[in-house]
Write a protein that holds these residues in place. Structure first.
Motif, short mmCIF file in Angstrom:
data_model
loop_
_atom_site.label_atom_id
_atom_site.label_comp_id
_atom_site.label_asym_id
_atom_site.label_seq_id
_atom_site.Cartn_x
_atom_site.Cartn_y
_atom_site.Cartn_z
N PRO A 79 36.07 81.13 72.38
CA PRO A 79 36.09 79.77 71.63
C PRO A 79 37.58 79.12 71.58
CG PRO A 79 35.75 81.64 69.99
CD PRO A 79 35.47 82.11 71.39
N GLU A 80 38.55 79.96 71.66
CA GLU A 80 39.85 79.20 71.82
C GLU A 80 40.20 78.60 73.22
OE1 GLU A 80 40.70 83.76 72.13
OE2 GLU A 80 39.51 82.43 70.90
N VAL A 81 39.45 79.02 74.06
CA VAL A 81 39.53 78.24 75.44
C VAL A 81 38.69 77.06 75.44
CG1 VAL A 81 38.86 78.53 77.97
CG2 VAL A 81 39.87 80.71 76.74
N ALA A 82 37.64 77.04 74.83
CA ALA A 82 36.63 76.03 74.55
C ALA A 82 37.44 74.97 73.92
CB ALA A 82 35.41 76.31 74.15
N LEU A 83 38.30 75.40 72.93
CA LEU A 83 38.86 74.46 71.98
C LEU A 83 40.07 73.79 72.71
CD1 LEU A 83 38.98 73.14 69.49
CD2 LEU A 83 40.22 75.09 68.53
N GLU A 84 40.74 74.71 73.60
CA GLU A 84 41.95 73.92 74.38
C GLU A 84 41.26 73.00 75.29
OE1 GLU A 84 45.59 76.68 75.41
OE2 GLU A 84 44.06 77.99 75.43
N VAL A 85 40.30 73.26 75.86
CA VAL A 85 39.90 72.28 76.79
C VAL A 85 39.38 71.00 76.26
CG1 VAL A 85 37.72 71.84 78.53
CG2 VAL A 85 38.80 73.93 78.70
N ARG A 117 41.87 83.44 62.71
CA ARG A 117 41.36 83.62 64.09
C ARG A 117 40.63 82.40 64.36
NH1 ARG A 117 35.29 84.85 63.21
NH2 ARG A 117 34.98 84.85 60.96
N ILE A 118 40.03 82.03 65.78
CA ILE A 118 39.51 81.01 66.12
C ILE A 118 38.06 81.72 66.41
CG2 ILE A 118 39.03 79.14 67.53
CD1 ILE A 118 42.14 79.11 68.17
N SER A 119 36.70 81.08 65.87
CA SER A 119 35.59 81.50 66.16
C SER A 119 34.68 80.30 66.24
CB SER A 119 34.89 82.26 64.96
OG SER A 119 35.04 81.67 63.66
N SER A 120 33.28 80.58 66.81
CA SER A 120 32.36 79.67 66.99
C SER A 120 31.16 80.12 66.26
CB SER A 120 32.36 79.03 68.48
OG SER A 120 31.87 80.39 69.04
N ILE A 121 30.12 79.04 66.19
CA ILE A 121 29.10 79.27 65.51
C ILE A 121 28.10 78.31 66.23
CG2 ILE A 121 27.33 78.98 63.50
CD1 ILE A 121 29.70 79.33 61.72
N PRO A 122 27.00 78.75 66.95
CA PRO A 122 26.08 77.96 67.59
C PRO A 122 25.40 77.24 66.66
CG PRO A 122 25.39 80.18 67.89
CD PRO A 122 26.83 80.24 67.28
N LEU A 123 24.90 75.97 66.64
CA LEU A 123 24.13 75.09 65.75
C LEU A 123 22.82 74.81 66.35
CD1 LEU A 123 26.95 72.90 64.46
CD2 LEU A 123 26.25 74.77 63.35
N LEU A 124 22.06 75.76 66.19
CA LEU A 124 20.82 75.65 67.11
C LEU A 124 19.79 74.72 66.54
CD1 LEU A 124 19.86 79.66 67.25
CD2 LEU A 124 20.83 78.12 68.95
N SER A 125 19.85 74.22 65.15
CA SER A 125 19.01 73.10 64.75
C SER A 125 19.56 71.82 64.81
CB SER A 125 18.70 73.36 63.24
OG SER A 125 19.76 73.63 62.53
N LEU A 126 20.74 71.68 65.33
CA LEU A 126 21.67 70.52 65.36
C LEU A 126 21.53 69.94 66.99
CD1 LEU A 126 22.95 68.21 63.99
CD2 LEU A 126 25.04 69.32 64.42
N GLU A 127 20.11 69.38 67.07
CA GLU A 127 20.19 68.96 68.50
C GLU A 127 20.80 67.42 68.82
OE1 GLU A 127 16.01 69.09 69.06
OE2 GLU A 127 15.97 71.19 69.05
N ALA A 128 21.24 67.16 70.09
CA ALA A 128 21.77 65.89 70.39
C ALA A 128 20.82 64.90 70.18
CB ALA A 128 22.28 66.00 71.91
N SER A 129 19.52 65.07 70.53
CA SER A 129 18.42 64.00 70.29
C SER A 129 18.36 63.72 68.89
CB SER A 129 17.13 64.63 70.78
OG SER A 129 16.72 65.69 70.17
N LYS A 130 18.54 64.68 67.88
CA LYS A 130 18.35 64.26 66.35
C LYS A 130 19.48 63.38 66.05
CE LYS A 130 17.06 67.64 63.77
NZ LYS A 130 17.21 69.04 63.14
N VAL A 131 20.82 63.82 66.43
CA VAL A 131 21.83 62.99 66.24
C VAL A 131 21.79 61.66 66.64
CG1 VAL A 131 24.32 62.89 66.45
CG2 VAL A 131 23.32 65.31 65.95
N LYS A 132 21.07 61.47 68.16
CA LYS A 132 21.15 60.15 68.47
C LYS A 132 20.25 59.21 67.73
CE LYS A 132 21.92 61.63 73.32
NZ LYS A 132 21.49 61.65 74.55
#
Length: 904
Positions: free
Chosen positions: A443-449, A569-584
């Protein structure tokens, strides 16, 4: 033409009599070159080259005519290159021209023409190999040529023309609008001094047409496009039907007509564009220029296919795109444009995506191409790679593309230019972050990008205002040079009243920017300063989370994730119920746009949005962190960062009356982790200056030109003054202009604005607070905007808190710049405020008064001064919760959920 042919015949006879006379040979070669330029007969060009080379070879080195003959030979080599595309001809032309300039006396009137020629040759080499050094030198020598040419000299028009073309090409490479404006101004000058019967008039008109069309494409003023079409028609009218350049002029007209068709959808423009483009191709020799014409016609036929559905148009367009690509060598800068056009064309067919992908990948790999063309190709290639689930390849391409960003976004660009450049990279960082997590990167690599490609404009502004205490201790001399240069580079030139000083500053600015970049590189070589003005590494990000966690929510069509930064630490949590279509779907409801007094249905929908946001995102995160309901004073702090689709979500207000963010955490926001570090480094007035009374500047606008009245500002002012009591010295400004406010902000620790705010959807740097300017007409004042751009130019070392009781101050409505977080709040952060209270949308007058009163009472009640950063965020939290829990507003979140805290 008869006179020219007769002259050539005369000199042929002379050459037979005196075959070794360099003057005769050179003159005959010169006239044959001119004949080639008029009728395009290749034998004339070949003979001209042979004669001029022979003349140069037999001319003594001390002969005063040698420089002129070298110049003519260089010109013919340039014509050969244009005709045949052989780089050897171009390289020799440059070499020969440099030799001519070297032996020409500096006071010789002919020097200007030679400088103009070398500029043209360098420009040709730039167009072929894409190296900016060639273009920069071309502009430099062309400016020198203009400088040494008298105003009444007949060659001034061609010199101005070349400078105008070179500036225009630099605009295409850098997207710097000032280059385009200067190019148009220079070209108009060139046309103005060109006689009506001058053979070069058509070329100048043609190029002005190109420039005006580009300005239309940038700022969408239809007048520019209409003038572009008009001057293109003029260029064609004054050009003989057998002229070699007529094809170019027809092509330019066709390009402008297709733009007008896109604007008006009038089929007559499309049909004429196709007709003149076909004429252009018929008159173009089979050389590199033919590629342009074929590609242009392909685009036009593709438009007609989309409009009328004729399959033969589609098939012809496909064939033309392929032909246009085949003509160009692999290293040609324009190849990427052709490949992009073919790729987009084939996207509408049933051809396999993998076959289309190759064209976008080839376009990206054209290293000599204009960077923005490569970036557009990359963006499409990334999408296609994701469709094929080639996530590793897509991730690597995303990272490689982000590496281009620092090369095209720099201090030399204006605010508007920076925004235009960054818009090309829209969504790329969020996509790269999702791809990194998808392929199992930490996740720290993803965050740096993610941090690398977000809030880039703010990052540069904050870099130039960052603390230099550590550098001063190690290298005071280098620190002093850096401080001097960054002040020079960031001082607005338009603020210099003396015209001679302003011209000097404009001339000096590019060099100062170059010196600052070199100084920064030198600092980065020092031990312990390798990250100076760079993105934060994971350890530095964690250090920013010592007072509470930072939570980054990243939502893309691929996946949604939360990246949590804590001091451990730096960690990540997948948000399976938060879909892009729902946010749109949430954001497309536009629930916050109607007036606050007319929102019963919107409030009901907004309550559902807040509950859905709580269940899908906020609650899982807070549960994972172990944050449970508690008393306000013991709640942990959290900083939210929403990226892309999540950038406008109200995480701080998620939930319902029974369970919400308000009961679990003290919420703050920050544009980026780097921005949080920046405000943390600011010295705190509240802690360190308790012996000196703090100052609050109160700005009220009860009436605003062109906007509704705000009668509640008087009550808000009185409420704030009563709340702060004797602990603060209050200075009030009613109905002020921008200049007066900026002047007074410099001596204050807290500023409070009760006024209208505006969010600019096309240029967020012009979003701002609405003040007024009286000017000469006292009875009719005009609106005066304290814009993001203007605020970010100010440096306020004593600044502590900015309370912006105005609508939309924390909102960015420019969709392609949503990750830049450019709004009024972030502008005040750049200026130096550690804490900024802003609003996401308008509220009610009485709520504004109550929230402001409670905020200052919580922060400064009983004569106290806040002792830490937490106290500011807690003060707003308590103020909003009091309104939220009242019977009147419990079910009306649109009246209180807009209040947000940004900062330390």
């Amino acid at each position: 033409m008869d006179d020219l042919e007769e002259t050539i015949q005369v000199f042929r006879q002379c050459a037979k009599v005196a075959p070794d006379d360099p003057d005769i040979l050179a003159t005959l070669g010169l006239y044959l070159g001119r004949q080639y330029e008029r009728i395009g007969k290749i034998d004339d060009l070949k003979e001209a080259f042979q004669l001029l080379r022979q003349a140069v070879e037999i001319t003594p080195t001390n002969d005063p005519d040698l420089a002129g003959r070298l110049n003519n030979l260089s010109n013919v080599l340039s014509l050969r290159y244009t005709c045949m595309g052989e780089m050897d001809d171009l390289e020799e032309a440059i070499q020969v021209q440099r030799r001519a300039i070297k032996i020409k006396p500096t006071n010789d009137p002919a020097l200007a023409g030679m400088l103009n020629n070398i500029g043209s040759l360098l420009y040709m080499r730039y167009k072929r190999v894409g190296e900016m050094d060639n273009l920069e030198e071309a502009i430099q020598v062309s400016r020198q040529a203009v400088k040494v040419t008298p105003d009444n000299h007949p060659n001034l028009t061609i010199i101005l023309y070349n400078l105008g073309t070179e500036l225009y090409r630099r605009y295409e490479h850098t997207e710097k609008i000032s280059d385009l404006e200067e190019a148009i101004w220079v070209m108009r000058q060139a046309i103005e001094i060109t006689p009506d019967n001058h053979p070069g008039l058509a070329a100048r008109l043609n190029y002005l047409g190109n420039q005006l069309r580009s300005r239309y494409e940038r700022i969408r003023k239809i007048d520019d496009l209409e003038e572009a079409i008009q001057v293109s028609r003029q260029a064609i009218e004054v050009t003989p039907s057998n002229h070699l350049s007529l094809a170019d002029f027809l092509s330019t007209l066709g390009n402008s007509l297709i733009r007008r068709y896109e604007h008006t959808k009038k089929i007559d423009d499309l049909e004429e564009a196709i007709q003149v483009s076909r004429q252009a191709i018929e008159g173009t020799p089979n050389n590199l220029n033919l590629s342009v014409g074929l590609d242009n016609l392909g685009v036009m036929l593709f438009h007609r296919y989309k409009s009328l559905g004729k399959m033969n148009d589609f098939e012809e367009a496909t064939r033309l795109f392929h032909q246009a690509i085949e003509i160009l060598p692999d290293n040609h800068p324009e190849l990427a444009v052709r490949l992009n056009n073919l790729g987009w064309h084939l996207m509408l067919t049933n051809i396999q995506r993998s076959d289309v992908l190759q064209f976008f990948e080839r376009a990206w790999n054209c290293q000599a191409a204009v960077p923005f063309v490569r970036v557009r190709a990359s963006a499409q290639a990334i999408c296609l790679l994701q469709e094929e689930e080639r996530y590793t390849d897509a991730y690597q391409l995303s990272v490689d593309t982000l590496e281009v960003l620092p090369r095209v976004h720099n201090r030399s660009l204006s605010h508007q230019d920076q925004q235009y450049v960054i818009a090309h990279f829209s969504g790329l960082a969020a996509s790269a972050c999702s791809l990194a997590l998808q392929i199992g990167q930490p996740p720290e690599v993803a965050l740096e990008v993610l941090e690398q490609g977000r809030a880039v404009i703010l990052s540069l502004l904050m870099d130039d205002r960052g603390d230099t205490f550590a550098l001063k201790k190690v290298r005071p001399d280098l620190c002093a040079r850096y401080e001097s240069l960054r002040i020079e580079v960031n001082t607005p030139i338009d603020g210099v009243s003396d015209q001679s000083q302003q011209r000097h500053a404009e001339k000096r600015r590019p060099k100062a920017i170059e010196e600052l970049e070199e100084c920064i590189q030198e600092i980065q070589q020092l031990e312990g300063f390798d990250r100076f003005q760079k993105g934060l590494n994971p350890k530095q990000m964690q250090h920013c989370a010592t007072e509470g966690c930072i939570v980054v929510v990243n939502i893309t069509d691929l996946r949604s994730d939360a990246i949590i930064v804590s001091k451990q630490r730096i960690s990540s949590i997948p948000l399976l119920s938060l879909e892009a279509s729902k946010v749109k779907k949430w954001t497309n409801q536009n629930l916050t746009t109607s007036p606050p007094v007319m929102q019963p249905l919107e409030n009901a929908d907004f309550r559902r949005l807040l509950l859905g946001l709580w269940e899908a995102y906020v609650k899982p995160i807070l549960d994972d962190l172990g944050y449970q309901p508690s008393s306000i004073d013991s709640l942990p702090r959290i900083w939210w960062i929403g990226t892309g689709l999540a950038s406008s979500l109200p995480f701080h207000a998620a939930g319902d009356p029974t369970e919400s963010s308000y009961s679990r955490v003290i919420s703050s926001y920050t544009p980026s982790i780097k921005a949080l570090r920046y405000v943390r480094e600011r010295k705190s007035s509240g802690i360190e200056q308790q012996c000196t009374p703090l100052k609050l500047l109160m700005v009220t606008m009860a009436t605003t030109p062109g906007a509704s009245d705000l009668p509640g500002t008087k009550q808000e002012k009185e409420a704030v003054e009563a709340a702060v009591g004797v602990s603060i010295t209050v200075q009030a400004l009613a109905q002020p202009d921008v200049a007066k406010v900026v002047q007074h902000m410099g001596s204050c620790n807290i500023v409070h604005f009760a006024c209208h705010g505006v969010s600019n959807p096309t240029d967020p740097s012009e979003s701002g607070l609405l003040l007024e300017s009286i000017g000469a007409n006292v009875a009719n004042p005009e609106v005066d905007i304290l814009s993001v751009r203007r605020v970010s130019e100010v440096q306020l070392p004593q600044a502590e808190i900015a309370y912006l009781s105005a609508c939309s101050t924390a909102e960015n409505t420019a969709s392609r710049l949503e990750d830049e977080v450019l709004h009024v709040v972030s502008g005040f952060q750049v200026a130096g405020f550690k804490h900024v209270v802003g609003c996401l949308w308008p509220s009610l007058d009485n709520v504004c008064v109550e929230v402001a009163k409670a905020f200052y009472s919580n922060l400064l009640g009983d004569g106290n001064v806040w002792r830490d950063d937490r106290a500011v965020a807690v003060a707003l939290h308590k103020a909003v919760v009091a309104i939220r829990e009242s019977d009147e507003y419990r079910k009306r979140p649109l009246a209180w959920a807009q209040y947000v805290h940004f900062g330390a």
